[in-house]
Write a protein that holds these residues in place. Structure first.
Motif, PDB file in Angstrom:
ATOM      1  N   ARG A  84       0.831  -1.202   0.000  1.00  0.00           N
ATOM      2  CA  ARG A  84       0.000   0.000   0.000  1.00  0.00           C
ATOM      3  C   ARG A  84       0.864   1.250   0.000  1.00  0.00           C
ATOM      4  N   GLN A  85       1.914   1.249   0.806  1.00  0.00           N
ATOM      5  CA  GLN A  85       2.804   2.400   0.835  1.00  0.00           C
ATOM      6  C   GLN A  85       3.719   2.408  -0.377  1.00  0.00           C
ATOM      7  N   GLY A  86       4.194   1.214  -0.733  1.00  0.00           N
ATOM      8  CA  GLY A  86       5.131   1.089  -1.845  1.00  0.00           C
ATOM      9  C   GLY A  86       4.573   1.584  -3.167  1.00  0.00           C
ATOM     10  N   ILE A  87       3.305   1.307  -3.413  1.00  0.00           N
ATOM     11  CA  ILE A  87       2.722   1.712  -4.693  1.00  0.00           C
ATOM     12  C   ILE A  87       2.558   3.226  -4.737  1.00  0.00           C
ATOM     13  N   LYS A  88       2.302   3.836  -3.599  1.00  0.00           N
ATOM     14  CA  LYS A  88       2.183   5.294  -3.550  1.00  0.00           C
ATOM     15  C   LYS A  88       3.547   5.951  -3.760  1.00  0.00           C
ATOM     16  N   ASP A  89       4.587   5.342  -3.204  1.00  0.00           N
ATOM     17  CA  ASP A  89       5.935   5.876  -3.404  1.00  0.00           C
ATOM     18  C   ASP A  89       6.347   5.714  -4.860  1.00  0.00           C
ATOM     19  N   TYR A  90       6.019   4.568  -5.411  1.00  0.00           N
ATOM     20  CA  TYR A  90       6.433   4.260  -6.785  1.00  0.00           C
ATOM     21  C   TYR A  90       5.867   5.270  -7.786  1.00  0.00           C
ATOM     22  N   SER A  91       4.584   5.536  -7.670  1.00  0.00           N
ATOM     23  CA  SER A  91       3.946   6.421  -8.638  1.00  0.00           C
ATOM     24  C   SER A  91       3.960   7.874  -8.187  1.00  0.00           C
ATOM     25  N   ASN A  92       4.407   8.095  -6.963  1.00  0.00           N
ATOM     26  CA  ASN A  92       4.336   9.431  -6.382  1.00  0.00           C
ATOM     27  C   ASN A  92       2.906   9.957  -6.476  1.00  0.00           C
ATOM     28  N   TRP A  93       1.997   9.104  -6.081  1.00  0.00           N
ATOM     29  CA  TRP A  93       0.568   9.406  -6.144  1.00  0.00           C
ATOM     30  C   TRP A  93      -0.030   8.975  -4.819  1.00  0.00           C
ATOM     31  N   PRO A  94      -0.804   9.851  -4.186  1.00  0.00           N
ATOM     32  CA  PRO A  94      -1.166   9.592  -2.792  1.00  0.00           C
ATOM     33  C   PRO A  94      -2.313   8.632  -2.525  1.00  0.00           C
ATOM     34  N   THR A  95      -3.072   8.282  -3.551  1.00  0.00           N
ATOM     35  CA  THR A  95      -4.300   7.539  -3.242  1.00  0.00           C
ATOM     36  C   THR A  95      -4.436   6.226  -4.019  1.00  0.00           C
ATOM     37  N   ILE A  96      -5.355   5.433  -3.535  1.00  0.00           N
ATOM     38  CA  ILE A  96      -5.750   4.165  -4.151  1.00  0.00           C
ATOM     39  C   ILE A  96      -7.188   4.346  -4.589  1.00  0.00           C
ATOM     40  N   PRO A  97      -7.639   3.891  -5.717  1.00  0.00           N
ATOM     41  CA  PRO A  97      -7.010   2.939  -6.632  1.00  0.00           C
ATOM     42  C   PRO A  97      -5.990   3.589  -7.572  1.00  0.00           C
ATOM     43  N   GLN A  98      -5.124   2.752  -8.141  1.00  0.00           N
ATOM     44  CA  GLN A  98      -4.170   3.196  -9.129  1.00  0.00           C
ATOM     45  C   GLN A  98      -4.245   2.233 -10.300  1.00  0.00           C
ATOM     46  N   VAL A  99      -4.307   2.800 -11.486  1.00  0.00           N
ATOM     47  CA  VAL A  99      -4.433   1.985 -12.690  1.00  0.00           C
ATOM     48  C   VAL A  99      -3.153   2.094 -13.521  1.00  0.00           C
ATOM     49  N   TYR A 100      -2.623   0.966 -13.929  1.00  0.00           N
ATOM     50  CA  TYR A 100      -1.424   0.923 -14.761  1.00  0.00           C
ATOM     51  C   TYR A 100      -1.764   0.235 -16.077  1.00  0.00           C
ATOM     52  N   LEU A 101      -1.436   0.900 -17.168  1.00  0.00           N
ATOM     53  CA  LEU A 101      -1.611   0.288 -18.479  1.00  0.00           C
ATOM     54  C   LEU A 101      -0.232   0.121 -19.102  1.00  0.00           C
ATOM     55  N   ASN A 102       0.074  -1.118 -19.449  1.00  0.00           N
ATOM     56  CA  ASN A 102       1.385  -1.420 -20.016  1.00  0.00           C
ATOM     57  C   ASN A 102       2.516  -0.930 -19.120  1.00  0.00           C
ATOM     58  N   GLY A 103       2.343  -1.120 -17.844  1.00  0.00           N
ATOM     59  CA  GLY A 103       3.391  -0.777 -16.889  1.00  0.00           C
ATOM     60  C   GLY A 103       3.485   0.695 -16.541  1.00  0.00           C
ATOM     61  N   GLU A 104       2.637   1.518 -17.147  1.00  0.00           N
ATOM     62  CA  GLU A 104       2.707   2.944 -16.839  1.00  0.00           C
ATOM     63  C   GLU A 104       1.494   3.407 -16.057  1.00  0.00           C
TER      64      GLU A 104
END
Lengths: 89, 163
Positions: B103-123
């Motif tokens: 949960r924390q790691g994905i926010k750090d990775y994208s530098n985006w504070p909230t969930i949900p997060q959608v990735y298309l083709n790794g971006e």
């Protein structure tokens, strides 16, 4: 950590984004720390949606740590003017 | 032109399959910025390497609260519903409520504070409000097409035309 108030966010966004128009809606009873923001700013010109949202996130700065959920609508002054124009049926 | 033009989008279906097969090693080296390699698997589920592996394991990856069968948040549910409308049922969904490190790691990775997060083709594409906007303005159909995924909405239109 208590979430920020809608007024605090409004002021910060208005100042940091030199926004023409800012609306911040919160729903403390239903979902504390969740906000819906609408920002009109010239700083959004030429930026795609994701970039605009990142700009807003930056403007929120450390307040972001106290926010649980955030929905954004971002327009340039031109886009906003267009939206406000009554549609000619 | 609203369509997102990033080099990642031009990767065709074959290359996307290759990305899926590689478990992220060469890619994470390319993406590493400071901190260096975490050391295979030892970095924890929220490490940059671990997250990188997850976002690349499928053309469509979603980090959400709950599961597609049972979303636990209105915004996460919205993402699931939008994907369903486009006929996208085969994707990777990760429930961050099950894993605080992720949960924390994905926010750090994208530098985006909230969930949900959608990735298309790794971006990273955005959260629920961005996905909704993309759905409404036709961008999502286009982005799915670039991934070799044909949106169900196109078939719905085709049926209309046949009548």
């Amino acid at each position: 950590m208590a979430p920020p108030t809608a007024e605090e966010l409004r002021e910060r966004l208005r100042e940091r984004l030199q926004a023409e128009h800012v609306e911040v809606q919160d729903n403390p009873q239903l979902c504390p720390g969740s906000f819906r923001v609408f920002v009109v700013s010239g700083k959004f010109r030429g930026l795609k949606t994701l970039q605009r949202h990142r700009l807003v996130n930056e403007a929120l700065g450390e307040e972001l740590g106290r926010i649980h959920a955030l929905e954004q609508k971002t327009l340039t002054p031109e886009q906003w003017e267009e939206q406000q124009r009554p549609s000619l049926a | 032109m609203r369509a997102a033009v990033r080099t990642g989008w031009r990767i065709g279906a074959a290359a996307a399959a290759a990305l899926r097969g590689r478990a992220g090693r060469p890619l994470s080296q390319a993406a590493g910025e400071g901190g260096g390699a975490e050391g295979g698997g030892g970095g924890g589920s929220g490490s940059r390497e671990a997250v990188e592996r997850l976002v690349r394991e499928h053309p469509v990856v979603v980090f959400m609260k709950g599961s597609p069968a049972q979303p636990l948040c209105g915004f996460s549910n919205a993402v699931v519903q939008i994907l369903r409308l486009h006929g996208v049922e085969d994707y990777r969904a990760h429930d961050v409520l099950q894993d605080p490190d992720l949960r924390q790691g994905i926010k750090d990775y994208s530098n985006w504070p909230t969930i949900p997060q959608v990735y298309l083709n790794g971006e990273f594409v955005g959260g629920c409000d961005i996905l909704l906007q993309m759905h409404q303005n036709g961008d999502l159909v286009e982005e799915l097409k670039k991934l070799g995924i044909r949106s169900a909405l196109l078939d719905a239109e085709k049926d209309q035309e046949k009548k």
